[in-house]
Design an enzyme around this catalytic site. Structure first.
Site, PDB file in Angstrom:
ATOM      1  N   GLY A 171      36.025  60.542   9.870  1.00 52.29           N
ATOM      2  CA  GLY A 171      35.960  59.305   9.851  1.00 52.29           C
ATOM      3  C   GLY A 171      37.315  58.035   8.967  1.00 52.29           C
ATOM      4  O   GLY A 171      37.111  57.313   7.964  1.00 52.29           O
ATOM      5  N   SER A 176      39.458  66.710  20.861  1.00 53.23           N
ATOM      6  CA  SER A 176      38.229  65.998  21.788  1.00 53.23           C
ATOM      7  C   SER A 176      39.901  64.488  21.505  1.00 53.23           C
ATOM      8  O   SER A 176      40.206  63.987  20.775  1.00 53.23           O
ATOM      9  CB  SER A 176      37.553  65.432  20.598  1.00 53.23           C
ATOM     10  N   ARG A 177      38.598  63.957  22.417  1.00 48.70           N
ATOM     11  CA  ARG A 177      39.388  62.353  22.621  1.00 48.70           C
ATOM     12  C   ARG A 177      38.644  60.906  21.597  1.00 48.70           C
ATOM     13  O   ARG A 177      37.197  61.575  21.514  1.00 48.70           O
ATOM     14  CB  ARG A 177      39.384  61.709  24.252  1.00 48.70           C
ATOM     15  N   ALA A 178      38.272  59.905  21.699  1.00 49.30           N
ATOM     16  CA  ALA A 178      38.383  59.552  20.389  1.00 49.30           C
ATOM     17  C   ALA A 178      36.697  59.302  21.011  1.00 49.30           C
ATOM     18  O   ALA A 178      36.645  58.852  22.373  1.00 49.30           O
ATOM     19  CB  ALA A 178      38.524  58.011  20.258  1.00 49.30           C
ATOM     20  N   THR A 232      34.196  57.321  18.612  1.00 46.11           N
ATOM     21  CA  THR A 232      34.140  56.412  18.248  1.00 46.11           C
ATOM     22  C   THR A 232      35.464  54.952  17.529  1.00 46.11           C
ATOM     23  O   THR A 232      35.255  54.100  17.269  1.00 46.11           O
ATOM     24  CB  THR A 232      32.563  56.299  16.999  1.00 46.11           C
ATOM     25  N   SER A 233      35.736  56.468  16.937  1.00 46.93           N
ATOM     26  CA  SER A 233      37.307  55.867  16.226  1.00 46.93           C
ATOM     27  C   SER A 233      38.283  55.584  17.537  1.00 46.93           C
ATOM     28  O   SER A 233      38.595  54.960  18.869  1.00 46.93           O
ATOM     29  CB  SER A 233      38.161  57.720  15.721  1.00 46.93           C
ATOM     30  N   THR A 274      42.851  63.357  18.162  1.00 48.53           N
ATOM     31  CA  THR A 274      43.888  63.663  18.203  1.00 48.53           C
ATOM     32  C   THR A 274      44.244  63.937  19.676  1.00 48.53           C
ATOM     33  O   THR A 274      45.811  64.628  19.911  1.00 48.53           O
ATOM     34  CB  THR A 274      43.706  65.170  17.504  1.00 48.53           C
ATOM     35  N   ASP A 279      22.785  61.720   9.539  1.00 51.11           N
ATOM     36  CA  ASP A 279      23.668  63.018   9.087  1.00 51.11           C
ATOM     37  C   ASP A 279      22.463  64.513   8.428  1.00 51.11           C
ATOM     38  O   ASP A 279      21.408  63.467   8.246  1.00 51.11           O
ATOM     39  CB  ASP A 279      24.077  62.976   7.265  1.00 51.11           C
ATOM     40  N   SER A 316      27.591  72.007  14.891  1.00 51.00           N
ATOM     41  CA  SER A 316      28.240  71.459  15.406  1.00 51.00           C
ATOM     42  C   SER A 316      29.886  71.409  15.150  1.00 51.00           C
ATOM     43  O   SER A 316      30.821  72.125  16.272  1.00 51.00           O
ATOM     44  CB  SER A 316      28.629  69.216  15.020  1.00 51.00           C
TER      45      SER A 316
END
Lengths: 501, 501
Positions: free
Chosen positions: A177, A203-205, A207-208, A212, A265, A273
């Site tokens: 976030g 991981s790849r994006a 929703t961002s 990394t 959430d 997770s």
């Protein structure tokens, strides 16, 4: 339903995300004989495999009456090709469905029941409707500690699991976030320079504007197979690679895909997770970064503290040492938002350049210091100093170059051909920065698909600005994307709020 | 996202049931500029209307990069044709989504919040995932009385509402699950013969071998517009028509479509479902038939009593007088299961034929008697006698003929060309009849699409049978369907369980 009745597979290439869908002409003998209508669930057999799919009927010449098609995910799961025979049968009664119902009605589930639900999630036997019901039934705090432990264990068990011939294996994870918060490659460089092992699968994006893995890919190949990863870690003690192809806790990816549109959430599911991914990756000691801020994922310290405690408790039960750190999540970290811009920032930090973003450097040192302490590379309380020494001496940069070389070679950071400057409308001081809108603007500019695209931020909270002073620069590779991003930015002038002093 | 960017509509005719899906080539400029992937939610604009749809990306030549398609329901909602321009924008923030989240987290919702959720359900702004989360959050007894009242009122408000110039308007409803239980046309004939008004809007089969509308359609047209229905009711005091085209509580149809695959029961939603349909149809006094049995929808008297109380209470708050009757649901009623076979049975009862199924006659008299009492057509306790007099005198049959004539003319009942007899494997007595498996066999034989198809049952619970004695006959219109049904029947020999005496 007769197994003899078959239809020929025809490729349509429709991607429905994870959900398995089967397409049949509404006039085919199977639909007619069975009275099947859209949304019926069917078991589909082909290529000596089977799966359960949701029916979409076709009322056009798209499919002949002797043909059927599958969504991309279902076709890949069966491995069928054009012309292959598909047979169909009624869906068997699933134990996981009645266990799911029990959870919906408020009963606690045991380890066997949760393992069944997770297994049927991974093999596609539960529909998206079932999964939505499951995440709803677990929302808030409706999973207790024992259920969270069982869910985590089930998620680990339903995927691949890595192990390393070195000890201790450390890791860090950030509960997202916060745009630009790309500390991971710096932390890996520092702690592996100190001799710890940190094989980082990232991981790849989703929703961002950048994950990394997206940022690291600007600097070196990240899509390595397991043998290559083992070689890199053997040589350097660390890596920063894409973990998406390794089937580490695949249930996690599926549940996240359902939770995201519902914006739900669940403490228990968030813990399962995070920890299932870490355990699957073979980590032994993990530091969790919990940035707190009004537009970050975690919005209050109370929530962060409860989460930290839950992570520690569940991790301990599963043999994973978990430490958490609650950090400032009120504004982006560093200047760049987008793969290449973030890569540029982290190189500046690793190379000890004068224009390195101070906040990114400080955040990375804080986290690296804690990981060094957790890994036993220094005495408690001395981590930050040790991290700083490794960074300032150039050892971390040397180590990062070695990792990039082992992953396939350090790359040059690309620059976007198109930029547009957004300036302060009036004088004042920066009162607020909306992480979410800023991330959206970076995505409209083309990140992460266009690696050089994104936002370069020029101000920080509390900073005084003059009218017309640059607030941020849009970077794009295509004029259309620059235009979209600029329009959205102009419609959301308040993304960086300037208070009249 | 720019409204200028448009794609041309191409018809593919894919039926996804209610859910709105938009199909785009993954390589089109909109997907690429926005980084859209499968499962993104988009607002779609065309023909001066708009809706929210879920994206499926196409990775083939099915769609050109300047084209988009829609699922059948979405195409019909927009009313677009091939070549029309479709434009796209980001999904606005929906208040109903955050209210839904509040409900998931255990908060009570007020009338405004429930009205918003119901409105966004009807106009397709909430996805199937959201609806699955909603029915899950309401499952069991998680809707209190005030919420159930508000939900019912919201469901009535989100659809059309009929009103009649006569009083009192009576109705009956059966909480399903019992094959062959086709009392409604008989009840309508009896109570309207007594001068009451009973404009019955009924449904087609959803999961059963026949709905009341399917059975009635064997005997007379049922797909009448509102003006025609008003004329029929004016002439005869009653009707038995299909209510599906009248948009009476459309939210109910949508929620049922979600609840069914999840197999969820919710007291509150069941009550809102039944009562919203009745109130929308203009009913003032309603009798609810609750058959209880191990393979019926309601499985215990406790559940039935709780439901009866809730129906009465919520109905009263909304100005609807509701009475309930708990009946035997352990076996099918009558002999026929399937539209024509059930129509034959009810004609035998109305015509007072010697071979009329006694149980169907008794059940119809019981219900009609209670409706007569509720409607004030006789003194309390005298309903059954009055109903029997109306039936035995031939007045009910005369009245039924008048209704059929007014609806477009009484039709002959068709016979299936193909039959197959299923016999008792050994002597004994009938211990158990599985309503669900029997319904499934009737559906495999072709019901309700093939009106003459179905099952004709020859035995009742407790009846002694010889080895080789007929248990039931399969009726089918096509050899393939007869074969499917026969095979399924032979695999489920226990559908009628014969106890060795």
């Amino acid at each position: 339903m007769s197994h003899e009745a078959s239809l020929r597979y025809r490729h349509l290439g429709i991607d429905t995300a994870h959900e398995y869908v089967v397409y049949m002409n509404a006039g085919c003998h199977i639909c007619r004989a069975e009275g099947f209508a859209a949304q019926t669930r069917l078991e589909v057999h082909g290529n000596e495999r089977s799966l359960i799919a949701t029916l979409n009927t076709v009322h056009s010449s798209l499919l002949g009456i002797d043909e059927a098609s599958l969504s991309v995910s279902a076709q890949q799961a069966l491995g069928v090709q054009a012309g292959d025979a598909l047979r169909f049968s009624h869906v068997p009664v699933l134990v996981s469905e009645s266990d799911l119902r029990a959870k919906i009605y408020g009963q606690r589930l045991d380890a066997t029941q949760l393992a069944g639900i997770v297994a049927d999630t991974v093999n596609g036997r539960l529909s998206d409707l079932h999964l939505a019901a499951f995440v709803t039934a677990c929302a808030g705090d409706r999973l207790d500690i024992a259920e969270t432990v069982a869910l985590t264990r089930a998620m680990v068990g339903a995927g691949a699991r890595l192990s390393w011939q070195r000890e201790p294996v450390v890791d860090k994870h950030c509960v997202g976030g916060l745009p630009g918060n790309r500390t991971t490659p710096i932390v890996v460089a520092i702690v592996t320079a100190a001799g710890l092992t940190m094989p980082k699968t990232s991981s790849r994006a989703i929703t961002s504007p950048a994950g990394t893995a997206d940022t690291m890919e600007v600097l070196a190949p990240v899509d390595l197979d397991l043998a290559a990863i083992r070689r890199v870690v053997e040589q350097t003690g660390g890596c920063v690679v894409w973990g998406g192809g390794m089937q580490l806790s695949p249930a996690d990816d599926i549940l996240i895909r359902i939770e995201r549109p519902l914006n739900l959430d669940s403490d228990g599911q968030l813990v399962a997770s995070i920890l299932s991914k870490k355990i699957s990756a073979g980590s032994q000691r993990v530091l969790i970064d919990l940035p707190v801020g009004p537009t970050a994922k975690v919005r209050s310290s109370e929530v962060a503290e409860r989460l930290a405690q839950r992570l520690q408790q569940v991790g301990a039960t599963l043999g994973l040492a978990v430490d958490s750190i609650i950090t400032d999540g009120t504004q982006p970290i560093g200047c760049g938002i987008g793969p290449a811009l973030e890569a540029r920032d982290l190189l500046r930090v690793l190379q000890n350049q004068a224009d390195a973003p101070a906040d990114l450097r400080e955040r990375a040192l804080l986290l690296a210091g804690r990981v060094l302490e957790m890994g036993g590379a220094c005495a408690p309380g001395e981590g930050r100093l040790r991290a700083r020494a490794l960074l300032d001496s150039g050892l971390a940069w040397q180590q990062f170059q070695a990792i990039c070389a082992a992953q396939g070679g350090l790359r040059d950071v690309p620059h976007a051909p198109l930029t547009e400057l957004i300036v302060a409308p009036h004088a004042g001081s920066v009162r607020q920065i909306d992480n979410r809108v800023l991330a959206r603007i970076a995505k409209l500019a083309g990140a992460p698909a266009s690696a050089a695209a994104g936002v370069d931020l020029h101000v920080k909270l509390g900073q005084p600005v003059e009218a017309g002073q640059p607030l941020y620069t849009l970077h794009a590779e295509a004029p259309g994307e620059l235009r979209y991003a600029a329009r959205y930015a102009s419609e959301h002038g308040g993304v960086i709020e300037i208070a009249h002093d």
